[in-house]
Design a protein around this motif. Structure first.
Motif, PDB file in Angstrom:
ATOM      1  N   ALA A 149       1.891   5.873 -13.079  1.00  0.00           N
ATOM      2  CA  ALA A 149       0.828   6.878 -12.904  1.00  0.00           C
ATOM      3  C   ALA A 149       0.110   7.106 -14.228  1.00  0.00           C
ATOM      4  O   ALA A 149      -1.127   7.199 -14.275  1.00  0.00           O
ATOM      5  CB  ALA A 149       1.426   8.182 -12.389  1.00  0.00           C
ATOM      6  N   THR A 189      -2.713   2.133  -6.998  1.00  0.00           N
ATOM      7  CA  THR A 189      -4.183   2.185  -6.987  1.00  0.00           C
ATOM      8  C   THR A 189      -4.800   0.964  -6.310  1.00  0.00           C
ATOM      9  O   THR A 189      -5.999   0.968  -6.006  1.00  0.00           O
ATOM     10  CB  THR A 189      -4.733   2.287  -8.420  1.00  0.00           C
ATOM     11  N   THR A 190      -4.004  -0.063  -6.050  1.00  0.00           N
ATOM     12  CA  THR A 190      -4.507  -1.222  -5.304  1.00  0.00           C
ATOM     13  C   THR A 190      -4.613  -0.912  -3.814  1.00  0.00           C
ATOM     14  O   THR A 190      -5.137  -1.720  -3.051  1.00  0.00           O
ATOM     15  CB  THR A 190      -3.574  -2.429  -5.512  1.00  0.00           C
ATOM     16  N   ASN A 191      -4.140   0.248  -3.408  1.00  0.00           N
ATOM     17  CA  ASN A 191      -4.238   0.668  -2.012  1.00  0.00           C
ATOM     18  C   ASN A 191      -5.690   1.066  -1.714  1.00  0.00           C
ATOM     19  O   ASN A 191      -6.180   2.074  -2.215  1.00  0.00           O
ATOM     20  CB  ASN A 191      -3.299   1.855  -1.755  1.00  0.00           C
ATOM     21  N   THR A 192      -6.353   0.286  -0.890  1.00  0.00           N
ATOM     22  CA  THR A 192      -7.748   0.567  -0.550  1.00  0.00           C
ATOM     23  C   THR A 192      -7.864   1.307   0.782  1.00  0.00           C
ATOM     24  O   THR A 192      -8.968   1.575   1.247  1.00  0.00           O
ATOM     25  CB  THR A 192      -8.562  -0.735  -0.464  1.00  0.00           C
ATOM     26  N   LEU A 241      -2.062   6.340  -7.221  1.00  0.00           N
ATOM     27  CA  LEU A 241      -3.051   7.293  -6.709  1.00  0.00           C
ATOM     28  C   LEU A 241      -2.505   8.717  -6.733  1.00  0.00           C
ATOM     29  O   LEU A 241      -1.333   8.957  -6.429  1.00  0.00           O
ATOM     30  CB  LEU A 241      -3.435   6.944  -5.269  1.00  0.00           C
ATOM     31  N   ASP A 242      -3.370   9.649  -7.087  1.00  0.00           N
ATOM     32  CA  ASP A 242      -3.030  11.067  -7.003  1.00  0.00           C
ATOM     33  C   ASP A 242      -3.172  11.476  -5.531  1.00  0.00           C
ATOM     34  O   ASP A 242      -4.257  11.427  -4.959  1.00  0.00           O
ATOM     35  CB  ASP A 242      -3.993  11.871  -7.885  1.00  0.00           C
ATOM     36  N   ASP A 282       0.826  -1.205   0.000  1.00  0.00           N
ATOM     37  CA  ASP A 282       0.000   0.000   0.000  1.00  0.00           C
ATOM     38  C   ASP A 282       0.863   1.258   0.000  1.00  0.00           C
ATOM     39  O   ASP A 282       0.501   2.272  -0.600  1.00  0.00           O
ATOM     40  CB  ASP A 282      -0.923   0.012   1.222  1.00  0.00           C
ATOM     41  N   GLY A 310      -2.412   4.648 -14.994  1.00  0.00           N
ATOM     42  CA  GLY A 310      -3.528   4.547 -14.052  1.00  0.00           C
ATOM     43  C   GLY A 310      -3.236   3.666 -12.869  1.00  0.00           C
ATOM     44  O   GLY A 310      -4.175   3.223 -12.184  1.00  0.00           O
ATOM     45  N   GLY A 311      -1.969   3.430 -12.576  1.00  0.00           N
ATOM     46  CA  GLY A 311      -1.630   2.508 -11.504  1.00  0.00           C
ATOM     47  C   GLY A 311      -1.191   3.153 -10.207  1.00  0.00           C
ATOM     48  O   GLY A 311      -0.828   2.456  -9.254  1.00  0.00           O
ATOM     49  N   TRP A 345       1.898  12.558  -7.688  1.00  0.00           N
ATOM     50  CA  TRP A 345       2.028  11.103  -7.709  1.00  0.00           C
ATOM     51  C   TRP A 345       2.914  10.578  -6.591  1.00  0.00           C
ATOM     52  O   TRP A 345       2.855   9.392  -6.268  1.00  0.00           O
ATOM     53  CB  TRP A 345       2.575  10.632  -9.050  1.00  0.00           C
TER      54      TRP A 345
END
Length: 586
Positions: A159, A405-408, A165-166, A145, A162-163, A202
């Motif tokens: 980034a 982006t897999t960071n939830t 998170l902003d 994460d 799309g991989g 990013w």
């Protein structure tokens, strides 16, 4: 052996490795501060039962602003337990502790669960192949994460796919919940990589508490034995290593054939940086230095070729380690030779021979050679003006921290960054427990002692856990300065004081040239780093007669493989952002 080396290097031209192009070495910059604000979700709630609907709406709106978590976090703790994974470097230390399970990781886990109700799991990534490993993890969707890397183009590449998170909304919207992060990094490091056009962020730059970079180390006992003074010029340095070569039997006796007057590794651009930079115009403009500076190895800077020509001369005169290019990142062969006492001089991170406690180069040297054997720092590579032209990194030249982006759990991850930036947390992780990993002298100075077992730090000052802080940073700034020289177990503080002083003379701090993303750089970090090393290594080890051709051919290949496109786009973006000016304000 030299022919064997050259053939191996030329073969390397056909191979593109994914070796990391960053370094963990090692600044000080003024840090911005943000006021800590407490939020009270009930502060604006009226108890007047007669208030009208509009008042209720206003109160609800104020409450939403006051609590951006919508009740998920109360008094700094998540109502429901969250879980995050955090990257940590595995440095492969033979006598180190498990990077994912030691006394420091246990303490972090306990503290995060107690303070924020967040479970933390550490994920090890090999330090010396970190870019390749992060690439693999991101591609497979298995990245931690919280990720970190020294290679920003890798972040930019993912980034754009799309991989990543902003982070712009997280650092801004949750600012009041992140006082330690903002107090420590400030706007400078938090916004360092923020795109000036679209505002995307990013990655967050970790901060270098110490901007010390590189030093030149020489064997003082060898100088004394030969009646030589410490070199203060390039010529005196050359005369010194010639004297080491010519007096190998006097200095090493039966091991004379193992003599290495001056050692460099495959990473010539880093390990000969002070020599290379002495050939660069000390008045080089910010524009030129930026356009030619895709990475910090100075391959395409004006002047570098002549520096490597001198190294090539020394190599062909038997003054350098013959096999320097055969051993890559993480290999201990060179360090082992230095520890055994076979090397007269080398250039490396500013405190390199004093690191690692009982396993340090200096401690091993004294143990194997004798108490008088020691490496001291010299300042001997003058530039065209008689100074030393040392290009140092900014406080933001550290690891880039980003979330895939897999960071939830981005909020829990931000809270982790805030926790790890707390002054008391940084201090504890850096010096550990009193009586176990450090002692306090009468004036309060911290003296680091040798650690064992799960208290061993695998990285200097535990920077693999203090990911927003690189370098000693105690709660008390004055104490930090006093303790720096005593923070190397078993090392004479005077050696560290000299190293600190020398690497901070004639320095030129880096500037943040933020012109937005350079599309040509995307994905090129590992590729061009590999080609860069091949150019350096093949040119350095070529015959004197072939030097120009080997260098020019290597540079042509580097430029045609993406280097020229990067330089062209950098020039274009600079002019679009700054116009005709060639210098930026301090």
């Amino acid at each position: 052996m030299k022919k064997k080396l050259l053939s191996v290097l030329l073969a390397g031209c056909m191979v593109i490795s994914l070796a990391a192009c960053g370094s963990d070495d090692s600044g000080n910059a003024a840090q911005d501060s943000a006021e800590t604000q407490t939020t009270d979700t009930a502060a604006d709630t009226s108890t007047d039962t007669a208030q009208d609907t509009s008042s209720e709406d206003a109160s609800a709106g104020d409450e939403a602003v006051a609590d951006p978590t919508n009740g998920e976090v109360v008094d700094g703790k998540f109502v429901d337990t969250r879980k995050i994974t955090v990257e940590v470097y595995d440095r492969g230390n033979d006598d180190g502790s498990d990077p994912t399970n030691n006394n420091y990781t246990k303490w972090i886990k306990e503290q995060m669960l107690e303070k924020h109700n967040v479970e933390v799991e550490f994920v090890a990534v090999p330090r010396w192949t970190e870019v390749e490993q992060i690439n693999n993890l991101l591609a497979a969707g298995d990245a931690p994460d919280i990720c970190l890397t020294y290679d920003y183009p890798t972040v930019q590449t993912y980034a754009n796919m799309g991989g990543v998170l902003d982070l712009s909304s997280y650092v801004d919207d949750y600012k009041d919940m992140l006082p330690n992060l903002w107090n420590w990094l400030g706007e400078t490091n938090i916004y360092w990589d923020k795109d000036p056009v679209d505002g995307t962020l990013w990655a967050i730059e970790g901060k270098r508490a110490v901007t010390n970079r590189i030093n030149t180390f020489v064997r003082k006992d060898w100088l004394d034995k030969l009646g030589l003074e410490e070199p203060t010029t390039r010529q005196e340095f050359e005369d010194m290593i010639i004297a080491f070569r010519d007096n190998a039997e006097t200095l090493l006796g039966a091991d004379a054939d193992k003599m290495i007057p001056y050692s460099v590794s495959f990473d010539v651009g880093w390990r000969a940086a002070l020599l290379i930079e002495s050939f660069i115009d000390p008045d080089v403009s910010d524009y030129e230095y930026y356009v030619n500076g895709f990475d910090d190895r100075a391959l395409t800077q004006n002047g570098t070729k002549e520096a490597v020509r001198l190294l090539n001369k020394w190599y062909n005169e038997g003054l350098l380690w013959d096999d320097f290019a055969l051993y890559g990142s993480g290999d201990s062969t060179e360090d082992d030779m230095i520890k055994a006492g076979y090397v007269g001089a080398f250039m490396h991170n500013w405190d390199y021979p004093y690191r690692d406690g009982e396993n340090s180069i200096q401690t091993n040297l004294e143990r194997m050679v004798g108490p008088d054997a020691k490496f001291v720092v010299v300042d001997c590579f003058e530039d065209s003006k008689g100074g030393h032209n040392k290009f140092i990194t900014s406080s933001a030249g550290d690891r880039k921290i980003f979330f895939p982006t897999t960071n939830t759990e981005p909020l829990a991850s931000m809270m982790y960054l805030d926790f790890i930036s707390t002054p008391e947390v940084i201090e504890y992780l850096q010096i550990g427990e009193e009586g176990i990993t450090h002692n306090k002298l009468e004036d309060g100075t911290i003296e680091i002692t040798a650690a064992t077992g799960e208290d061993i730090q695998n990285s200097g000052f535990n920077i693999d856990y203090t990911i927003t802080c690189n370098g000693l940073h105690l709660v008390d700034d004055d104490l930090t300065l006093k303790s720096m020289a005593y923070s190397y177990s078993g090392i004479d503080p005077e050696l560290v004081e000299t190293a600190h002083k020398v690497c901070n003379t004639d320095t030129r701090p880096a500037k943040n040239v933020n012109v937005g993303a350079i599309a040509a750089e995307e994905g090129q970090g590992p590729t061009l780093a590999s080609k860069r090393d091949v150019v350096y290594d093949t040119a350095l080890s070529a015959s004197v007669e072939d030097f120009d051709k080997v260098w020019d051919d290597g540079i042509a290949d580097y430029l045609s493989s993406g280097g020229q496109a990067i330089m062209d786009e950098r020039a274009e973006k600079w002019k679009a952002t700054f116009g005709d000016t060639t210098s930026l304000p301090e």
